[in-house]
Scaffold this motif. Structure first.
Motif, mmCIF file in Angstrom:
data_model
loop_
_atom_site.group_PDB
_atom_site.id
_atom_site.type_symbol
_atom_site.label_atom_id
_atom_site.label_comp_id
_atom_site.label_asym_id
_atom_site.label_seq_id
_atom_site.Cartn_x
_atom_site.Cartn_y
_atom_site.Cartn_z
ATOM 1 N N GLN A 340 15.193 17.025 54.157
ATOM 2 C CA GLN A 340 16.072 18.182 53.943
ATOM 3 C C GLN A 340 16.910 18.453 55.185
ATOM 4 O OE1 GLN A 340 12.695 20.757 52.745
ATOM 5 N NE2 GLN A 340 13.961 21.402 51.019
ATOM 6 N N GLU A 341 16.278 18.420 56.345
ATOM 7 C CA GLU A 341 17.003 18.641 57.595
ATOM 8 C C GLU A 341 18.030 17.533 57.832
ATOM 9 O OE1 GLU A 341 14.355 19.069 60.868
ATOM 10 O OE2 GLU A 341 13.041 20.492 59.822
ATOM 11 N N ILE A 382 11.143 15.818 44.815
ATOM 12 C CA ILE A 382 12.361 15.596 45.594
ATOM 13 C C ILE A 382 13.422 16.623 45.223
ATOM 14 C CG2 ILE A 382 14.259 13.980 45.995
ATOM 15 C CD1 ILE A 382 12.196 11.703 45.517
ATOM 16 N N THR A 383 13.597 16.848 43.926
ATOM 17 C CA THR A 383 14.633 17.796 43.499
ATOM 18 C C THR A 383 14.234 19.241 43.795
ATOM 19 O OG1 THR A 383 13.706 17.769 41.254
ATOM 20 C CG2 THR A 383 15.469 16.224 41.729
ATOM 21 N N ASP A 384 12.924 19.546 43.727
ATOM 22 C CA ASP A 384 12.475 20.891 44.085
ATOM 23 C C ASP A 384 12.759 21.189 45.550
ATOM 24 O OD1 ASP A 384 11.624 21.401 41.541
ATOM 25 O OD2 ASP A 384 9.481 21.088 41.959
ATOM 26 N N ALA A 385 12.834 20.134 46.356
ATOM 27 C CA ALA A 385 13.143 20.307 47.774
ATOM 28 C C ALA A 385 14.636 20.471 48.019
ATOM 29 C CB ALA A 385 12.612 19.120 48.563
ATOM 30 N N GLY A 386 15.428 20.444 46.943
ATOM 31 C CA GLY A 386 16.860 20.636 47.073
ATOM 32 C C GLY A 386 17.635 19.367 47.352
ATOM 33 N N GLY A 418 14.552 16.849 36.879
ATOM 34 C CA GLY A 418 15.565 17.273 37.837
ATOM 35 C C GLY A 418 16.366 16.162 38.460
ATOM 36 N N ALA A 419 16.300 14.949 37.922
ATOM 37 C CA ALA A 419 17.061 13.835 38.477
ATOM 38 C C ALA A 419 18.548 14.168 38.487
ATOM 39 C CB ALA A 419 16.811 12.565 37.679
ATOM 40 N N SER A 420 19.262 13.682 39.491
ATOM 41 C CA SER A 420 20.688 13.977 39.607
ATOM 42 C C SER A 420 21.547 12.990 38.840
ATOM 43 C CB SER A 420 21.102 13.981 41.080
ATOM 44 O OG SER A 420 20.786 12.745 41.695
ATOM 45 N N TYR A 421 21.075 11.770 38.697
ATOM 46 C CA TYR A 421 21.851 10.761 37.964
ATOM 47 C C TYR A 421 20.923 9.630 37.553
ATOM 48 C CZ TYR A 421 25.899 8.004 36.524
ATOM 49 O OH TYR A 421 26.807 7.309 35.779
ATOM 50 N N VAL A 422 21.291 8.926 36.505
ATOM 51 C CA VAL A 422 20.493 7.808 36.003
ATOM 52 C C VAL A 422 21.371 6.578 35.913
ATOM 53 C CG1 VAL A 422 18.983 6.959 34.175
ATOM 54 C CG2 VAL A 422 19.128 9.426 34.632
ATOM 55 N N THR A 423 20.924 5.511 36.527
ATOM 56 C CA THR A 423 21.623 4.231 36.471
ATOM 57 C C THR A 423 20.822 3.284 35.588
ATOM 58 O OG1 THR A 423 22.557 4.472 38.668
ATOM 59 C CG2 THR A 423 22.397 2.251 37.808
ATOM 60 N N THR A 424 21.434 2.704 34.582
ATOM 61 C CA THR A 424 20.733 1.810 33.658
ATOM 62 C C THR A 424 21.221 0.381 33.819
ATOM 63 O OG1 THR A 424 22.348 2.383 31.955
ATOM 64 C CG2 THR A 424 20.258 3.561 31.912
#
Length: 529
Positions: A340-341, A382-386, A418-424
């Motif tokens: 995060q930092e 990971i997503t909960d951590a922003g 909470g995934a930001s994007y999915v690559t298939t």
């Protein structure tokens, strides 16, 4: 990375090997049989070879050696076919020798010249394989030979936890590829030296009824065995095609044995963070992207003991160097506050691999890896951590994990996590993996074999029509679950996890025309898991 000045001194074979720069050697009950050699490294940044198709130039690898302990070995008396057409016992083969290997040529495989790049010894329980023509092969159960049904191990795994059905192994119904020796190697008599020497180079590799397997028997106690690595990845042992172990040659740069030492003598660069920080602070450093997880998962078990990643992350962030991490390990959760930092200072890319939601199927195709629930929890953390967390949904398996409903369900679960994007990307059947997978498919889902042959057509890639269908299905699922645009361009849609996007793929991408598809925006790393 080069390790000048860290040569091994003469040793009696004890585990504590004296290395220049050695701080101490450590054994611990949690890593039974493994010795960690803690060294003071001279460099930390590894330059990616210029010929590589990876879209990044630098990596950092805190350790050398591997805890997976894979071993594929043969009897020292095994006869190896040399490039000049003559046979030499494996014990007499040396690094630099020219031998005969094989190489795919369209639909066929041909004998070609190959160079011995590494050689090592070990002790393993041995098995004798006898062919119809009298040829005998003595090898460990982990060695692989090429049959008319693809690459097969001598025996199923010893540990039931590995799942014996997940590893294709020899049976009396198999037929070896090659020409055979026609006898046990000890009965072989070399022909007299002549000016005219026979070689099979250029001819096609084939199988015959004479190479049918008649018997496979254990020989009892562990025996001294030897293996080599060649430039083609294989060689001819007693007249049949034999598979290499993976490249262990890098351990020999340290004058360590590339066999058992590679498995049990692990070099740990305990000062990697300090050295990395010094390298990153040089005026010549251009703050190019650094990829973590390109060779091995940076959050494997040893990281729990040595905790090298926090220092690496801090050094990269403080120097203004962007970096990416690809992992499947939950140990990454430990460093979330630090990431995060770092993300406040530099671009940080984090990706997790998950393509199969069904736990039973996932363990069939990826035995030994964290199950889907563990990976979903990692994404959620990971997503909960922003932090943004991209997901590499690769490979998609035709008729097993594809279909609009399954693709939609996968995207729904990833969206909830909470995934930001999915690559298939569709399954890529590269040589070697192709033989293993098709054998597995024939055993587990025989009704699909014909369908796979139809859409792969003997090549590595699914047909253009299938890939276009998958892209359309995935694009629709992304839109339904609001994965409209990747927030992190390091992990974008691609058809092959081993290659950057081609120009045609770039033009087909939903981001084309937005001025974002330059060479720096292709995925930062290959998919490893």
């Amino acid at each position: 990375m080069r390790w000048q000045g860290q040569a091994v001194q003469e040793s009696d074979g004890a585990a504590l090997i004296p290395l220049k720069g050695l701080m101490r050697s450590v054994r611990t009950p949690e890593f039974e049989g493994v010795t960690f050699h803690e060294v003071a490294a001279k460099t930390a940044l590894n330059k990616v070879p210029g010929q590589s198709n990876m879209p990044f130039s630098w990596t950092v690898n805190p350790t050398r050696g591997c805890l997976h302990q894979c071993v594929y070995c043969l009897s020292p008396e095994t006869l190896i076919l040399m490039a000049n057409g003559r046979q030499k016992m494996l014990r007499d083969v040396t690094v630099g020798d020219r031998v005969v290997g094989t190489q795919s040529d369209g639909k066929y495989r041909r004998f070609v010249e190959s160079e011995v790049q590494a050689k090592w010894g070990t002790e393993k329980p041995a098995f004798r394989v006898t062919l119809r023509d009298g040829t005998e092969l003595v090898a460990s159960g982990d060695h692989r030979f090429l049959t008319d049904r693809g690459w097969k191990y001598v025996m199923p795994p010893e540990s039931s936890s590995e799942g014996s059905s997940q590893r294709p192994h020899l049976t009396v119904n198999n037929r070896m590829m090659g020409f055979g020796l026609g006898m046990a190697p000890e009965a072989y008599e070399a022909p007299p030296e002549t000016d005219q020497q026979v070689s099979v180079l250029g001819t096609e590799v084939s199988a015959s009824r004479e190479l049918d397997i008649l018997n496979i028997e254990p020989l009892g106690d562990a025996e001294k065995l030897i293996d080599i690595t060649t430039s083609t990845g294989d060689f001819i042992a007693n007249g049949v095609v034999s598979h290499n172990c993976f490249a262990r040659k890098t351990h020999e740069y340290l004058d360590l044995d590339s066999g058992r030492d590679f498995d049990t003598q692990v070099i740990v660069k305990t000062n990697v963070a300090e050295v990395l920080r010094a390298e990153l602070n040089r005026p010549s450093w251009k703050r190019e992207h650094v990829a973590l997880g390109t060779n091995t998962d940076p959050y494997q078990r040893a990281e729990g003991r040595y905790q090298l990643m926090p220092g690496i992350i801090r050094a990269l962030a403080d120097s203004g160097t962007p970096f990416s991490i690809l992992t499947k390990g939950p140990l990454l959760k430990r460093d979330l506050p630090l990431l995060q930092e770092a993300a406040q200072q530099v671009p940080v890319s984090v990706a997790v691999s998950l393509a199969v939601l069904d736990p039973e199927l996932q363990q069939k195709v990826e035995p030994g890896t964290p199950d889907p629930r563990a990976r979903l929890n990692l994404i959620r953390s990971i997503t909960d951590a922003g932090l943004d967390c991209s997901v590499l949904a690769m490979p998609i398996l035709p008729w097993l994990t594809d279909g609009d409903e399954r693709i939609d369900a996968l995207h729904a679960a990833l969206a909830e996590a909470g995934a930001s994007y999915v690559t298939t990307g569709a399954l890529h059947l590269r040589p070697g993996a192709r033989e293993w997978f098709m054998q597995w498919l024939a055993r587990e889902y025989p009704g699909l074999v014909g369908k796979y042959r139809r859409i792969y057509g003997g090549g590595s890639y699914a047909s253009k029509e299938y890939r276009h269908w998958l892209a359309d299905s995935a694009r629709a699922a992304r839109r339904r679950h609001r994965f409209d645009k990747p927030t992190d361009l390091m992990w974008r849609e691609r058809n092959d996890p081993d290659s950057p996007l081609s120009e045609s793929q770039m033009s087909d991408s939903p981001l084309s025309g937005q001025g974002l598809l330059d060479s720096a925006s292709v995925p930062a790393q290959p998919a490893l898991f």
